[in-house]
Design a protein around this motif. Structure first.
Motif, PDB file in Angstrom:
ATOM      1  N   PHE A  44       4.445  -3.698  -5.266  1.00 38.27           N
ATOM      2  CA  PHE A  44       4.934  -4.946  -4.192  1.00 38.27           C
ATOM      3  C   PHE A  44       4.307  -6.359  -4.936  1.00 38.27           C
ATOM      4  O   PHE A  44       3.503  -6.319  -5.720  1.00 38.27           O
ATOM      5  N   GLU A  45       5.224  -7.326  -5.178  1.00 37.49           N
ATOM      6  CA  GLU A  45       4.998  -8.481  -5.817  1.00 37.49           C
ATOM      7  C   GLU A  45       4.441  -9.348  -4.929  1.00 37.49           C
ATOM      8  O   GLU A  45       3.713 -10.633  -5.297  1.00 37.49           O
ATOM      9  N   LYS A  46       4.392  -9.354  -3.339  1.00 37.42           N
ATOM     10  CA  LYS A  46       3.859  -9.940  -2.399  1.00 37.42           C
ATOM     11  C   LYS A  46       2.934  -9.392  -1.667  1.00 37.42           C
ATOM     12  O   LYS A  46       2.933  -8.008  -1.698  1.00 37.42           O
ATOM     13  N   PRO A  47       1.961  -9.810  -1.026  1.00 39.56           N
ATOM     14  CA  PRO A  47       1.182  -8.900  -0.209  1.00 39.56           C
ATOM     15  C   PRO A  47       1.927  -7.946   0.896  1.00 39.56           C
ATOM     16  O   PRO A  47       3.086  -8.626   1.438  1.00 39.56           O
ATOM     17  N   ALA A  48       1.458  -6.842   1.093  1.00 36.66           N
ATOM     18  CA  ALA A  48       2.286  -5.686   1.682  1.00 36.66           C
ATOM     19  C   ALA A  48       1.550  -5.471   2.873  1.00 36.66           C
ATOM     20  O   ALA A  48       0.218  -5.160   2.883  1.00 36.66           O
ATOM     21  N   SER A  49       2.150  -5.070   4.030  1.00 35.38           N
ATOM     22  CA  SER A  49       1.687  -4.501   5.206  1.00 35.38           C
ATOM     23  C   SER A  49       1.383  -3.250   5.107  1.00 35.38           C
ATOM     24  O   SER A  49       2.278  -2.618   4.285  1.00 35.38           O
ATOM     25  N   ALA A  50       0.602  -2.418   6.100  1.00 42.55           N
ATOM     26  CA  ALA A  50       0.539  -1.008   6.034  1.00 42.55           C
ATOM     27  C   ALA A  50       1.782  -0.387   6.174  1.00 42.55           C
ATOM     28  O   ALA A  50       2.142   0.702   5.809  1.00 42.55           O
ATOM     29  N   TYR A  51       2.580  -1.132   7.056  1.00 45.01           N
ATOM     30  CA  TYR A  51       3.932  -0.570   7.255  1.00 45.01           C
ATOM     31  C   TYR A  51       4.910  -0.655   6.445  1.00 45.01           C
ATOM     32  O   TYR A  51       5.798   0.129   6.168  1.00 45.01           O
ATOM     33  N   ASP A  52       4.905  -1.900   5.731  1.00 48.69           N
ATOM     34  CA  ASP A  52       5.740  -1.960   4.241  1.00 48.69           C
ATOM     35  C   ASP A  52       5.359  -0.778   3.312  1.00 48.69           C
ATOM     36  O   ASP A  52       6.186  -0.252   2.889  1.00 48.69           O
ATOM     37  N   ILE A  53       3.946  -0.508   3.191  1.00 57.60           N
ATOM     38  CA  ILE A  53       3.727   0.597   2.403  1.00 57.60           C
ATOM     39  C   ILE A  53       3.959   2.001   2.723  1.00 57.60           C
ATOM     40  O   ILE A  53       4.479   2.757   2.141  1.00 57.60           O
ATOM     41  N   ALA A  54       3.834   2.317   4.285  1.00 56.22           N
ATOM     42  CA  ALA A  54       4.157   3.482   4.684  1.00 56.22           C
ATOM     43  C   ALA A  54       5.727   3.742   4.543  1.00 56.22           C
ATOM     44  O   ALA A  54       5.903   4.777   4.276  1.00 56.22           O
ATOM     45  N   ASP A  55       6.507   2.753   4.724  1.00 51.72           N
ATOM     46  CA  ASP A  55       7.938   2.751   4.475  1.00 51.72           C
ATOM     47  C   ASP A  55       8.279   3.167   3.148  1.00 51.72           C
ATOM     48  O   ASP A  55       9.316   3.984   2.695  1.00 51.72           O
ATOM     49  N   ALA A  56       7.607   2.626   2.152  1.00 46.36           N
ATOM     50  CA  ALA A  56       7.734   2.745   0.726  1.00 46.36           C
ATOM     51  C   ALA A  56       7.437   4.040   0.161  1.00 46.36           C
ATOM     52  O   ALA A  56       7.934   5.081  -0.408  1.00 46.36           O
ATOM     53  N   VAL A  57       6.197   4.651   0.816  1.00 38.94           N
ATOM     54  CA  VAL A  57       5.737   5.903   0.526  1.00 38.94           C
ATOM     55  C   VAL A  57       6.771   7.003   1.248  1.00 38.94           C
ATOM     56  O   VAL A  57       7.014   8.105   0.513  1.00 38.94           O
ATOM     57  N   SER A  58       7.100   6.802   2.277  1.00 35.28           N
ATOM     58  CA  SER A  58       8.034   7.552   3.055  1.00 35.28           C
ATOM     59  C   SER A  58       9.223   7.785   2.222  1.00 35.28           C
ATOM     60  O   SER A  58       9.657   8.847   2.122  1.00 35.28           O
ATOM     61  N   LYS A  59       9.733   6.892   1.708  1.00 34.07           N
ATOM     62  CA  LYS A  59      11.108   6.826   1.031  1.00 34.07           C
ATOM     63  C   LYS A  59      10.730   7.456  -0.326  1.00 34.07           C
ATOM     64  O   LYS A  59      11.574   8.486  -0.931  1.00 34.07           O
ATOM     65  N   SER A  60       9.671   7.221  -1.291  1.00 30.79           N
ATOM     66  CA  SER A  60       9.378   8.116  -2.342  1.00 30.79           C
ATOM     67  C   SER A  60       9.087   9.504  -2.065  1.00 30.79           C
ATOM     68  O   SER A  60       9.132  10.333  -3.078  1.00 30.79           O
ATOM     69  N   GLU A  61       8.179   9.843  -1.152  1.00 34.28           N
ATOM     70  CA  GLU A  61       7.861  11.423  -0.703  1.00 34.28           C
ATOM     71  C   GLU A  61       8.968  11.910  -0.025  1.00 34.28           C
ATOM     72  O   GLU A  61       8.887  13.169  -0.183  1.00 34.28           O
ATOM     73  N   GLY A  62       9.893  11.191   0.632  1.00 32.23           N
ATOM     74  CA  GLY A  62      10.837  12.087   1.285  1.00 32.23           C
ATOM     75  C   GLY A  62      10.439  12.698   2.525  1.00 32.23           C
ATOM     76  O   GLY A  62      11.182  13.684   2.978  1.00 32.23           O
TER      77      GLY A  62
END
Length: 153
Positions: A44-62
């Motif tokens: 992330f280029e800006k501060p990320a919330s736990a929800y932002d990170i959870a979404d990103a991990v969900s997408k990368s992990e499938g």
């Protein structure tokens, strides 16, 4: 910057490796989930919330990853100096120098959300001394300056 804290800042694949080394040095395990959360946070280029990170991990992990799980990992990361919490935004940034423990200052743009991390030991040392002089034992000073970045000014 005068009085700036100088240190090596690992980048690219070296940053997760430095984070793993720092976490293991703190006596914690570097699990696959913790690695995924750290990699996502660092992207992330800006501060990320736990929800932002959870979404990103969900997408990368499938698979769906709950924000509660991410919050627990982020709390661990903050405690182990792998991440910093931008208090006013309830968001996190990866610490680009996890092997170096110090206080930091955040400049937070109210227009675009960009957050710049500064190290100035003279200022943070002064804050700690002022707190101690007032009879307070500072554990983790948080210094955030809100305003507009050069791009938004």
């Amino acid at each position: 910057m005068a009085n700036a804290h100088l240190h090596h800042e690992p980048q690219g694949p070296d940053l997760p490796a430095a984070a793993q080394a720092a976490l293991e040095k703190a006596g914690e395990q570097w699990t696959a989930m913790r690695a995924s959360v750290f990699r996502s946070l660092a992207q992330f280029e800006k501060p990320a919330s736990a929800y932002d990170i959870a979404d990103a991990v969900s997408k990368s992990e499938g698979r769906r990853v709950a924000a509660n799980s991410v919050y627990r990992i982020l709390d661990l990361f903050v405690g182990a100096n792998l991440a910093r919490r931008v208090e006013s935004a309830n968001a996190y940034v990866a610490n680009t120098h996890p092997g170096c423990l110090h206080d930091c200052i955040f400049l937070v743009c109210d227009s675009c959300g960009q957050t710049t991390h500064l190290d100035d030991d003279r200022i943070t040392r002064g804050v700690r001394h002022a707190a101690e002089a007032a009879g307070f034992a500072p554990v983790r000073p948080v210094i955030e300056v809100r305003g507009k970045c050069a791009d938004c000014d």
